[in-house]
Design an enzyme around this catalytic site. Structure first.
Site, short mmCIF file in Angstrom:
data_model
loop_
_atom_site.label_atom_id
_atom_site.label_comp_id
_atom_site.label_asym_id
_atom_site.label_seq_id
_atom_site.Cartn_x
_atom_site.Cartn_y
_atom_site.Cartn_z
N ASP A 71 0.86 -1.18 0.00
CA ASP A 71 0.00 0.00 0.00
C ASP A 71 0.90 1.23 0.00
O ASP A 71 2.04 1.15 -0.46
CB ASP A 71 -0.93 -0.05 1.22
CG ASP A 71 -2.29 0.57 0.94
OD1 ASP A 71 -2.35 1.81 0.81
OD2 ASP A 71 -3.28 -0.18 0.85
N HIS A 109 -3.44 6.02 3.68
CA HIS A 109 -4.18 4.80 3.36
C HIS A 109 -3.49 3.54 3.88
O HIS A 109 -4.12 2.66 4.49
CB HIS A 109 -4.38 4.72 1.84
CG HIS A 109 -5.33 3.67 1.38
ND1 HIS A 109 -4.91 2.47 0.86
CD2 HIS A 109 -6.68 3.64 1.36
CE1 HIS A 109 -5.97 1.74 0.52
NE2 HIS A 109 -7.06 2.43 0.81
N ALA A 218 -8.75 -8.28 -8.04
CA ALA A 218 -9.80 -9.10 -7.44
C ALA A 218 -10.34 -10.16 -8.39
O ALA A 218 -11.05 -11.06 -7.97
CB ALA A 218 -10.94 -8.21 -6.95
N VAL A 223 -6.99 -15.59 -5.59
CA VAL A 223 -6.99 -14.59 -4.51
C VAL A 223 -8.31 -14.69 -3.75
O VAL A 223 -9.32 -15.17 -4.28
CB VAL A 223 -6.81 -13.16 -5.05
CG1 VAL A 223 -5.56 -13.05 -5.90
CG2 VAL A 223 -8.04 -12.68 -5.82
N SER A 271 -11.37 -1.35 1.25
CA SER A 271 -9.96 -1.23 1.63
C SER A 271 -9.77 -1.61 3.09
O SER A 271 -8.70 -2.07 3.49
CB SER A 271 -9.46 0.20 1.42
OG SER A 271 -9.02 0.41 0.12
#
Length: 430
Positions: A71, A109, A218, A223, A271
């Site tokens: 991130d 973030h 995604a 995943v 998130s």
């Protein structure tokens, strides 16, 4: 006041839209509550009780497991981040250890994400606690859009490999791209993680910031994609999205986060839902060190709480709402493959049409000797004139036979005349 915002950029390599998975944030210092029996910050962490996390803590708090947060970087100041044990920068503009938050707008973030996964509090049971407060964190800083000097796809690919090589058991990716496809360089990077037994947790994205359907990463098979629900357990209208690749749901509204300056904020978005699930994956790995990544994911989705809405709308809810206590303690049959799909098989089916240039032959060409010169052609003969063969085998024998026949005929005729003449002489003498 809640400020909802979105930030659009372009991948320099893939030329696709990129969107940070943030819904809204409210910067707020949580007031103390002297009369409360529980820490005032933790009293706002409703997911700790509602999703079985405190119950799971009776078994483990994630000790011995490493979570890599790819991130904007995890801040150095707050004591909540004492669990960070390493990191690196992949943006080209951050600190070498990945602890200098990157980005003019979204630099907080990465710290918010990390605090939900594994914040250690401020001591003596106070302060914000992450889902796996005894897990180790890796801070891998990347830059979104123009805040980086390196193409985004390269940052993620390199960060994935670095995380694996430095002991990550779980990798958290709280971003999306608003496109179903991904750069081919991610094939090898994500395969590298799967082949080294790493659980990869990814945020689904938010309608409130323009994601109407899940996008890469995604959509990558293998995943664990996380959607978001509100306080009542229903799919969030703004702070989640839909897609058949969603595997599990977790809270995505009224979440807390620790900023690099130590301030506590309230924010929305998948998130935040993703690191909650990443923390639960760390709890499962700590409680069941014998399980591989495929079975960790399988325990999380198979123990999910089902609701009437989740059964009716799997594209919104996946397998249901995450249940940390059940994921850690329930009896779940083992599996032999990742229930979220196989990236290897996907590559075999969908990358097979990509033909690579053929190598230049290195064998010397074969030299063919020249053909002999053609013989001199004889002048053409008229079809009306006899040839040597026709004279030899046709005309000459025919002429010879004719002459013989004529001679025989003449001789026979002469003999016949002589016989008749002799008979006539005998007849006249009588």
């Amino acid at each position: 006041m809640t400020a909802r915002w979105s930030r659009w950029v372009r991948w320099s390599a893939a030329a696709v839209a990129f969107l940070i998975v943030l819904g809204g944030t409210t910067a707020a210092t949580v007031p103390p509550d002297d009369e409360a029996d529980i820490d005032p910050v933790q009293s706002l962490e409703y997911w700790l009780d509602d999703y079985g996390i405190r119950t799971a803590w009776e078994t483990t708090r994630g000790e011995g497991v490493t979570i890599a947060v790819i991130d904007t970087g995890i801040g150095k100041g707050p004591v909540e981040f004492d669990g960070v044990r390493g990191g690196a920068d992949f943006s080209g503009v951050g600190a070498q250890d990945g602890r200098n938050p990157v980005g003019a707008v979204d630099s907080n973030h990465g710290s918010w994400v990390a605090s939900l996964a594994a914040s250690r509090g401020t001591g003596d049971g106070a302060g914000m606690l992450g889902v796996a407060p005894e897990a180790t964190l890796l801070s891998l800083s990347v830059g979104f859009g123009s805040s980086a000097a390196v193409p985004f796809v390269d940052q993620i690919a390199d960060a994935m490999r670095w995380a694996v090589d430095h002991g990550a058991d779980v990798i958290n990716l709280s971003f999306t791209t608003n496109t179903l496809e991904w750069d081919p360089s991610w094939d090898e990077a994500f395969l590298y993680a799967f082949q080294h037994d790493v659980v990869v947790v990814v945020a689904a994205g938010n309608r409130g910031t323009g994601t109407d359907e899940v996008g890469a990463p995604a959509t990558i098979p293998g995943v664990l994609t996380v959607g978001g629900v509100d306080r009542s357990g229903k799919a969030s209208v703004e702070a989640s999205t839909q897609g058949i690749s969603i595997g599990i749901m977790a809270p995505s509204e009224e979440l807390l986060g620790v900023s690099p300056d130590g301030q506590i904020v309230i924010w929305d978005g998948t998130s935040g839902a993703a690191p909650i699930v990443a923390g639960i994956a760390a709890l499962v790995r700590a409680a069941h060190p014998e399980l591989d990544a495929d079975n960790v994911i399988n325990r999380i989705i198979r123990t999910a709480r089902s609701t009437p809405e989740s059964r009716a709308k799997p594209a919104l809810y996946g397998y249901g709402l995450v249940d940390a206590a059940a994921a850690v303690s329930a009896k779940v049959a083992r599996v032999d493959e990742n229930p979220m799909g196989s990236l290897t098989e996907w590559i075999r089916l969908y990358r097979r049409q990509e033909v690579k240039p053929q190598p230049t032959p290195t064998v010397a060409p074969v030299v063919v000797p020249p053909l002999p010169a053609p013989e001199a052609a004889t002048p053409p003969e008229s079809a009306l004139l006899p040839s040597a063969d026709s004279l030899r085998y046709g005309t000459v024998p025919l002429l010879a036979g004719t002459v013989v026949a004529i001679m025989v005929g003449l001789g026979v005729t002469a003999a016949a005349r002589r016989v008749r003449s002799a008979r006539a002489s005998r007849t006249s003498s009588r």
